[in-house]
Design a protein around this motif. Structure first.
Motif, mmCIF file in Angstrom:
data_model
loop_
_atom_site.group_PDB
_atom_site.id
_atom_site.type_symbol
_atom_site.label_atom_id
_atom_site.label_comp_id
_atom_site.label_asym_id
_atom_site.label_seq_id
_atom_site.Cartn_x
_atom_site.Cartn_y
_atom_site.Cartn_z
ATOM 1 N N LEU A 22 0.735 -1.130 -0.350
ATOM 2 C CA LEU A 22 -0.085 0.146 0.105
ATOM 3 C C LEU A 22 0.944 1.254 -0.041
ATOM 4 O O LEU A 22 2.007 1.191 0.777
ATOM 5 N N PRO A 23 0.316 2.353 -0.685
ATOM 6 C CA PRO A 23 1.263 3.480 -0.687
ATOM 7 C C PRO A 23 1.346 4.189 0.809
ATOM 8 O O PRO A 23 0.326 3.729 1.723
ATOM 9 N N GLY A 24 2.315 4.804 1.372
ATOM 10 C CA GLY A 24 2.368 4.937 2.769
ATOM 11 C C GLY A 24 3.420 4.108 3.511
ATOM 12 O O GLY A 24 3.724 4.322 4.768
ATOM 13 N N SER B 271 -6.901 3.101 -0.161
ATOM 14 C CA SER B 271 -6.071 3.515 -1.100
ATOM 15 C C SER B 271 -4.753 3.694 -0.819
ATOM 16 O O SER B 271 -3.685 3.838 -1.318
ATOM 17 N N ARG B 272 -4.598 3.712 0.706
ATOM 18 C CA ARG B 272 -3.274 4.056 1.210
ATOM 19 C C ARG B 272 -3.193 3.295 2.741
ATOM 20 O O ARG B 272 -4.199 3.410 3.377
ATOM 21 N N PHE C 104 1.659 6.924 8.129
ATOM 22 C CA PHE C 104 2.427 6.200 7.160
ATOM 23 C C PHE C 104 3.441 5.147 8.259
ATOM 24 O O PHE C 104 3.204 5.039 9.605
#
Ligand code: FAD
Ligand code: APR
Length: 404
Positions: A124-126, A218-219, A234
């Motif tokens: 995942l982004p992050g 999405s993140r 994050f």
């Protein structure tokens, strides 16, 4: 020495820069080619999780040598190119740009890469890792007061990043699978001290808590662990590194937990040498080790460079390492094994103490917290294989230099 000899170095990191420096100072008259897959000339990585990430260290200082050094050393830097295969019969290396380069002697200085988090959602982004300048720059952009950071892995990378983030006002949680911090490399006294230190700075630490997944649509917005869920804006995963030894394996070199080398840095092919994080070598106590440190990269590269030009000298230096977290400097020397006897010198509550390690009465390791004199003396004692009574080591009324 043959003046038209070509030495190729794969990897443009700490070991590569040192090998060129040694070749140059030894008057090597041939030419050197460094092949590096990063776009940068060799740079030091330690500040990436410390002063550079904190914004206290200018980028130019990361580079180990000025550009002119390479030209003066008759060394060509081929950067942004990956070495993809070694042909040992033809003595050529295939590169990702379709070209190839021939060698008389080859030094594998490919380092290590981060171990990816082996859990669902890790892509995942992050979710970040830290090995390169670009990784450190990316993390620095997230150092916003109040942001929630989940650090997976309570080793050096995780704890150094946690300290920098906390100083920038982030809310930090460290998730560590083992029952203590830095368990791979530090003794229980040190682990306990660093747990108190980080908690005293307002960091939440979960021990015995393996990350089991990264959550989010999405993140990433949380890390699930065996001990509960940790919300996060994050995530930084610092769960160890793996040696970049595939080139060696595919070329049929002997490899086991890294590229196998002898005390001269020579692999199972007499024309191929290796140095740094990618190697497994005979250590000062005889057992084979793979070390991940600046000291090992520098010293092994020196010895490999000397051997490549026909001046072999065995690598027997005492290993050492350091870590900076907040205003505390940890310095470690030697190799500690299970069963060694730990002797505490000083009081951890005073934030200045050390732990000496004895094997059969001989000093084999020292871990010093804000105690540079103990560390310096410890290194000498280890090199001399000195016997010192535990009562003396633990007696702070005896000055460190009188322990020797
Ligand atoms: P590296 O410096 O990793 O260089 C290897 C290079 O080879 C890399 O650029 C890699 O991309 C490249 N490469 C790999 N394969 C190929 C290929 N096929 N073709 C072309 N190029 C290739 N050590 C300490 O002693 N003290 C510390 O405080 C400390 N802090 C650290 C903090 C961070 C954030 C990191 C990441 C590391 C730290 N280390 C520390 C470890 C230390 O930086 C490493 O041990 C050292 O960099 C190893 O040097 P090396 O030359 O073996 O590998
Ligand atoms: N969940 C939580 N913790 C984990 C998980 C997991 N799934 N997997 C591993 N860990 C923990 C390990 O128990 C260990 O304490 O991550 C920690 C990793 O610590 P290190 O092995 O020291 O690795 P790292 O901190 O990534 O440092 C890598 O960088 O500072 C340099 O050269 C130095 O060797 C070091 C390298």
């Amino acid at each position: 020495m043959v003046s038209d000899m070509r030495i190729v170095i794969i990897g443009a990191g700490q070991a590569a820069a040192q090998a060129v420096a040694t070749l140059s100072s030894e008057g090597f008259a041939g030419n050197v080619v460094i092949i590096g897959d990063e776009p940068y000339p060799p740079y030091q990585r330690p500040p990436l999780s410390k002063a550079y990430m904190a914004g206290d260290f200018v980028r130019e200082r990361l580079f180990l040598k000025p550009d002119a050094f390479y030209a003066e050393s008759n060394c060509e830097l081929r950067l942004g190119v990956t070495a993809t295969a070694i042909d040992r019969n033809a003595k050529t290396i295939a590169l990702s740009d379709g070209s190839s380069v021939g060698y008389d002697r080859l030094l594998l200085a490919t380092g290590a890469r981060v171990r990816p988090l082996p859990v669902p959602g890790a892509n995942l982004p992050g979710v970040y890792y830290l090995r390169s300048i670009d990784d450190s720059d990316a993390l620095q952009r997230h150092l916003t007061p109040g942001a929630k950071l989940a650090v997976v892995g309570g080793g050096y990378i995780g704890l150094e990043v946690a300290a920098v983030a906390r100083k920038h006002g982030l809310e930090v949680t460290v998730i560590e699978a083992m029952d203590r911090l830095m368990a791979r490399t530090a003794s229980p006294h040190i682990s306990a001290f660093y747990k108190d230190l980080h908690e005293g700075h307002g960091i939440t630490i979960h021990l015995n808590a393996a990350a089991t997944s990264c959550e989010g649509q999405s993140r990433v917005d949380a890390v699930a662990t065996s001990a509960g869920r940790v919300a996060a804006d994050f995530v930084v995963a610092g769960i160890g590194v793996m040696p970049n030894c595939e080139l060696g394996v595919e070329a049929g070199l002997q490899c086991e937990n890294g590229i196998t080398v002898d005390e001269f840095g020579q692999t199972s092919d007499a024309c191929i040498f290796a140095a740094g994080d990618c190697t497994c070598h005979p250590s000062i106590d005889g057992a084979r080790v793979r070390l991940e440190s600046v000291q090992n990269a520098i010293d092994q590269a020196k010895h490999a460079a000397l051997a490549m030009i026909g001046k072999p000298a065995p690598y027997r230096e005492v290993p050492w390492f350091w870590s900076d977290q907040y205003d505390i400097k940890l310095q470690i020397a030697g190799l500690v094994r299970a069963g060694d006897i730990a002797v505490l010198r000083g009081n951890p509550a005073a934030r200045k103490f050390s732990v000496f390690h004895l094997r059969d009465g001989v000093v084999v390791g020292v871990e010093a917290v804000n105690a540079a004199p103990d560390y310096i003396v410890g290194r000498k004692l280890i090199a001399a294989r000195a016997r010192v009574a535990p009562e003396r080591l633990g007696d702070v009324t005896i000055p460190a230099k009188q322990l020797a």
